[in-house]
Design a protein around this motif. Structure first.
Motif, PDB file in Angstrom:
ATOM      1  N   ILE A  58      14.173 -18.268  23.559  1.00 16.56           N
ATOM      2  CA  ILE A  58      13.490 -17.059  24.015  1.00 16.56           C
ATOM      3  C   ILE A  58      12.088 -17.472  24.451  1.00 16.56           C
ATOM      4  O   ILE A  58      11.271 -17.883  23.627  1.00 16.56           O
ATOM      5  CB  ILE A  58      13.408 -15.997  22.901  1.00 16.56           C
ATOM      6  CG1 ILE A  58      14.799 -15.695  22.349  1.00 16.56           C
ATOM      7  CG2 ILE A  58      12.752 -14.727  23.413  1.00 16.56           C
ATOM      8  CD1 ILE A  58      14.782 -14.776  21.131  1.00 16.56           C
ATOM      9  N   ARG A  59      11.809 -17.373  25.735  1.00 13.95           N
ATOM     10  CA  ARG A  59      10.562 -17.891  26.309  1.00 13.95           C
ATOM     11  C   ARG A  59      10.386 -19.347  25.870  1.00 13.95           C
ATOM     12  O   ARG A  59      11.277 -20.159  26.081  1.00 13.95           O
ATOM     13  CB  ARG A  59       9.374 -17.000  25.937  1.00 13.95           C
ATOM     14  CG  ARG A  59       9.456 -15.595  26.551  1.00 13.95           C
ATOM     15  CD  ARG A  59       8.183 -14.824  26.411  1.00 13.95           C
ATOM     16  NE  ARG A  59       8.374 -13.457  26.881  1.00 13.95           N
ATOM     17  CZ  ARG A  59       7.783 -12.922  27.941  1.00 13.95           C
ATOM     18  NH1 ARG A  59       6.959 -13.646  28.660  1.00 13.95           N
ATOM     19  NH2 ARG A  59       8.025 -11.666  28.294  1.00 13.95           N
ATOM     20  N   ARG A  82      -5.465 -12.074  16.683  1.00 15.12           N
ATOM     21  CA  ARG A  82      -5.658 -12.807  15.426  1.00 15.12           C
ATOM     22  C   ARG A  82      -4.394 -13.590  15.060  1.00 15.12           C
ATOM     23  O   ARG A  82      -4.476 -14.721  14.573  1.00 15.12           O
ATOM     24  CB  ARG A  82      -6.030 -11.834  14.305  1.00 15.12           C
ATOM     25  CG  ARG A  82      -7.389 -11.185  14.464  1.00 15.12           C
ATOM     26  CD  ARG A  82      -7.780 -10.347  13.254  1.00 15.12           C
ATOM     27  NE  ARG A  82      -9.003  -9.606  13.548  1.00 15.12           N
ATOM     28  CZ  ARG A  82      -9.054  -8.330  13.925  1.00 15.12           C
ATOM     29  NH1 ARG A  82      -7.922  -7.629  14.001  1.00 15.12           N
ATOM     30  NH2 ARG A  82     -10.195  -7.750  14.218  1.00 15.12           N
ATOM     31  N   ALA A  83      -3.245 -12.981  15.282  1.00 21.97           N
ATOM     32  CA  ALA A  83      -1.987 -13.661  14.977  1.00 21.97           C
ATOM     33  C   ALA A  83      -1.816 -14.906  15.841  1.00 21.97           C
ATOM     34  O   ALA A  83      -1.349 -15.950  15.362  1.00 21.97           O
ATOM     35  CB  ALA A  83      -0.814 -12.706  15.180  1.00 21.97           C
ATOM     36  N   VAL A  84      -2.194 -14.809  17.104  1.00 22.63           N
ATOM     37  CA  VAL A  84      -2.126 -15.968  17.994  1.00 22.63           C
ATOM     38  C   VAL A  84      -3.041 -17.076  17.479  1.00 22.63           C
ATOM     39  O   VAL A  84      -2.662 -18.256  17.431  1.00 22.63           O
ATOM     40  CB  VAL A  84      -2.512 -15.570  19.432  1.00 22.63           C
ATOM     41  CG1 VAL A  84      -2.660 -16.811  20.319  1.00 22.63           C
ATOM     42  CG2 VAL A  84      -1.476 -14.624  20.022  1.00 22.63           C
ATOM     43  N   ALA A  85      -4.253 -16.709  17.077  1.00 19.20           N
ATOM     44  CA  ALA A  85      -5.202 -17.697  16.574  1.00 19.20           C
ATOM     45  C   ALA A  85      -4.692 -18.364  15.300  1.00 19.20           C
ATOM     46  O   ALA A  85      -4.959 -19.549  15.061  1.00 19.20           O
ATOM     47  CB  ALA A  85      -6.555 -17.034  16.315  1.00 19.20           C
ATOM     48  N   GLY A 137      -1.596 -19.007  14.706  1.00 18.25           N
ATOM     49  CA  GLY A 137      -0.544 -19.939  15.092  1.00 18.25           C
ATOM     50  C   GLY A 137       0.873 -19.486  14.809  1.00 18.25           C
ATOM     51  O   GLY A 137       1.772 -20.321  14.728  1.00 18.25           O
ATOM     52  N   VAL A 138       1.104 -18.167  14.686  1.00 19.21           N
ATOM     53  CA  VAL A 138       2.487 -17.722  14.529  1.00 19.21           C
ATOM     54  C   VAL A 138       3.244 -17.987  15.829  1.00 19.21           C
ATOM     55  O   VAL A 138       2.647 -18.158  16.891  1.00 19.21           O
ATOM     56  CB  VAL A 138       2.567 -16.230  14.136  1.00 19.21           C
ATOM     57  CG1 VAL A 138       1.812 -15.964  12.846  1.00 19.21           C
ATOM     58  CG2 VAL A 138       2.074 -15.322  15.249  1.00 19.21           C
ATOM     59  N   ASP A 139       4.561 -17.990  15.745  1.00 20.35           N
ATOM     60  CA  ASP A 139       5.379 -18.336  16.911  1.00 20.35           C
ATOM     61  C   ASP A 139       5.755 -17.144  17.769  1.00 20.35           C
ATOM     62  O   ASP A 139       6.062 -17.310  18.958  1.00 20.35           O
ATOM     63  CB  ASP A 139       6.659 -19.034  16.437  1.00 20.35           C
ATOM     64  CG  ASP A 139       6.361 -20.330  15.715  1.00 20.35           C
ATOM     65  OD1 ASP A 139       5.872 -21.270  16.368  1.00 20.35           O
ATOM     66  OD2 ASP A 139       6.592 -20.400  14.493  1.00 20.35           O
ATOM     67  N   ALA A 140       5.791 -15.954  17.181  1.00 19.18           N
ATOM     68  CA  ALA A 140       6.209 -14.760  17.917  1.00 19.18           C
ATOM     69  C   ALA A 140       5.704 -13.530  17.175  1.00 19.18           C
ATOM     70  O   ALA A 140       5.335 -13.593  15.997  1.00 19.18           O
ATOM     71  CB  ALA A 140       7.736 -14.711  18.051  1.00 19.18           C
ATOM     72  N   LEU A 141       5.729 -12.404  17.867  1.00 21.41           N
ATOM     73  CA  LEU A 141       5.316 -11.131  17.276  1.00 21.41           C
ATOM     74  C   LEU A 141       6.432 -10.107  17.436  1.00 21.41           C
ATOM     75  O   LEU A 141       7.242 -10.181  18.368  1.00 21.41           O
ATOM     76  CB  LEU A 141       4.048 -10.597  17.943  1.00 21.41           C
ATOM     77  CG  LEU A 141       2.757 -11.374  17.718  1.00 21.41           C
ATOM     78  CD1 LEU A 141       1.624 -10.754  18.518  1.00 21.41           C
ATOM     79  CD2 LEU A 141       2.403 -11.432  16.244  1.00 21.41           C
ATOM     80  N   GLU A 142       6.433  -9.149  16.515  1.00 21.40           N
ATOM     81  CA  GLU A 142       7.348  -8.014  16.594  1.00 21.40           C
ATOM     82  C   GLU A 142       6.569  -6.748  16.283  1.00 21.40           C
ATOM     83  O   GLU A 142       5.774  -6.720  15.336  1.00 21.40           O
ATOM     84  CB  GLU A 142       8.495  -8.180  15.597  1.00 21.40           C
ATOM     85  CG  GLU A 142       9.518  -7.054  15.625  1.00 21.40           C
ATOM     86  CD  GLU A 142      10.687  -7.329  14.681  1.00 21.40           C
ATOM     87  OE1 GLU A 142      11.476  -8.255  14.979  1.00 21.40           O
ATOM     88  OE2 GLU A 142      10.790  -6.645  13.643  1.00 21.40           O
ATOM     89  N   LEU A 143       6.780  -5.709  17.066  1.00 17.64           N
ATOM     90  CA  LEU A 143       6.165  -4.403  16.819  1.00 17.64           C
ATOM     91  C   LEU A 143       7.126  -3.549  16.014  1.00 17.64           C
ATOM     92  O   LEU A 143       8.328  -3.551  16.270  1.00 17.64           O
ATOM     93  CB  LEU A 143       5.832  -3.713  18.141  1.00 17.64           C
ATOM     94  CG  LEU A 143       4.887  -4.467  19.078  1.00 17.64           C
ATOM     95  CD1 LEU A 143       4.745  -3.707  20.399  1.00 17.64           C
ATOM     96  CD2 LEU A 143       3.522  -4.677  18.424  1.00 17.64           C
ATOM     97  N   ILE A 153      -1.336 -11.835  24.323  1.00 20.04           N
ATOM     98  CA  ILE A 153      -0.730 -13.055  23.793  1.00 20.04           C
ATOM     99  C   ILE A 153      -0.299 -13.964  24.940  1.00 20.04           C
ATOM    100  O   ILE A 153      -0.151 -13.518  26.082  1.00 20.04           O
ATOM    101  CB  ILE A 153       0.462 -12.732  22.868  1.00 20.04           C
ATOM    102  CG1 ILE A 153       1.605 -12.075  23.646  1.00 20.04           C
ATOM    103  CG2 ILE A 153       0.013 -11.830  21.725  1.00 20.04           C
ATOM    104  CD1 ILE A 153       2.844 -11.782  22.776  1.00 20.04           C
ATOM    105  N   PRO A 154      -0.092 -15.247  24.669  1.00 15.64           N
ATOM    106  CA  PRO A 154       0.318 -16.171  25.734  1.00 15.64           C
ATOM    107  C   PRO A 154       1.657 -15.762  26.355  1.00 15.64           C
ATOM    108  O   PRO A 154       2.522 -15.188  25.687  1.00 15.64           O
ATOM    109  CB  PRO A 154       0.442 -17.512  25.006  1.00 15.64           C
ATOM    110  CG  PRO A 154      -0.422 -17.381  23.797  1.00 15.64           C
ATOM    111  CD  PRO A 154      -0.332 -15.946  23.387  1.00 15.64           C
TER     112      PRO A 154
END
Length: 370
Positions: free
Chosen positions: A10-11, A165-168, A170-176, A221-222
């Motif tokens: 995924i991406r 903050r989550a990107v900083a 270093g997590v790999d992905a986010l979920e809402l 996010i990236p």
């Protein structure tokens, strides 16, 4: 080859298998800060062999916590508290880490479940809650404050700031978190949303807040980082949110680049009528997957390896999320791989754990003591 133990890209993220550890609230943080419980809890799940680990529902502002024990990611202090937990996971496990961002809306300011889970009014040590409309979750509860436009803008930005903050970190992905009767779901459901402005009334209007939050988080996010969402596919209440509306929203999210959709249900009203049974929510995942082409995750009373295998192999979902069964058996993916002929990763100190008939479980040579 087992479908459950096939990889999925995924991406920029590749999951080694289709098992996801569900985000499971622990209600044991203090002032939103992760602590040694979270380190222990998440690290054992990170070495479970699952394809991905989802960190529990994490509030984007203090007032968005379900209980005083919820994790948060609303400032530098809460971000710093996450750092050693993630560092420990990275030292000992290659498992991708997903972080779920949430706001509880009118279901905030509640007791922890083992103390009844009821709303705690401000007069008894709780805090004022906010929602699309001034409608309480249950009769007799203190009504939430209806959000004005400035409040809606503030919450959008809180989600985006937490994502950064989550990107900083270093997590790999986010979920809402757009389900279970929490804030995003409250905007979607006519049971909780009786606004007369552009955020209420028609389906397009009720979807607006969710889509705006998705857009600002995606922009924060990236491009290579996946972003998914959890939805309640139905309220299980006549006249509420239902699978048809979920398909409409899912299609719009798909057009905006959502990377997966978790299909759960319920949570908006105590009037819901649910008859849980093994895999009872899987048809929601299948319906959204077929109608929109989105990557979907099935959840809800998925407890047996062959049950999970049939869901993925049968095209009913791309992923299965395991929750209570994973708490009961933190090595659930090991046992599933042994039963289905798959392989999982494990730290070297555990390579000698499998019995002889499953000596290739980790793809390593079993070693003995000198």
């Amino acid at each position: 080859m087992s479908s459950l133990f096939s990889p999925l890209t995924i991406r920029d993220l590749t999951l080694p298998n289709r098992i996801v550890v569900s985000p499971m609230c622990q209600y044991i943080a203090e002032d939103g800060l992760a602590n040694d419980w979270h380190l222990m809890h998440l690290l054992q799940l990170a070495i479970s062999g699952a394809g991905a680990l989802t960190i529990e529902s994490t509030a984007v502002e203090p007032d968005g916590r379900i209980t005083p024990g919820d994790l948060g990611l609303w400032d530098d202090a809460t971000a710093r508290a996450f750092a050693p937990v993630l560092a420990a996971i990275r030292r000992h496990s290659p498992t991708p880490v997903i972080l779920q961002l949430a706001h509880a809306g009118r279901k905030a300011s509640s007791h922890v479940p083992w103390k009844g889970g009821q709303l705690v009014p401000p007069a008894e040590g709780g805090w004022a809650t906010h929602a699309p409309s001034a409608l309480p979750q249950k009769p007799g509860e203190t009504a939430p404050l209806a959000l004005d436009k400035a409040g809606i803008w503030r919450l959008r930005e809180a989600f985006a700031a937490a994502a950064r903050r989550a990107v900083a970190l270093g997590v790999d992905a986010l979920e809402l978190h757009g389900g279970h009767g929490y804030l995003m779901h409250q905007f979607l459901s006519p049971i909780a949303n009786q606004r007369t402005d552009e955020y209420g009334g028609s389906l397009q209007n009720r979807m607006r807040f969710v889509l705006e939050v998705f857009d600002v988080v995606r922009a924060a996010i990236p491009t290579g980082m996946p972003l998914g969402i959890k939805l309640s596919a139905t309220d299980w209440v006549e006249g509420g949110w239902d699978i048809g509306q979920t398909v409409e929203l899912s299609g719009e999210l798909r057009r905006r680049g959502v990377d997966w959709i978790v299909l759960s249900s319920g949570g908006i009203s105590p009037l819901q009528k649910i008859s849980p049974a093994p895999g009872y929510q899987v048809p929601f995942s299948e319906a959204v997957r077929q109608a929109t082409g989105a990557v979907t995750t099935a959840v809800g009373l998925i407890t047996e390896p062959r049950q999970a295998e049939e869901i993925v192999a049968g095209g009913k979902a791309d992923l299965v999320a395991i929750a209570r069964a994973m708490l009961y058996d933190p090595r659930w993916p090991w046992h599933a791989a042994a039963e289905l002929g798959g392989q999982v990763s494990a730290p070297p100190p555990y390579w000698r754990a499998p019995p002889a008939e499953h000596k290739d479980l980790f793809g390593q040579t079993v070693f003995g003591a000198r």
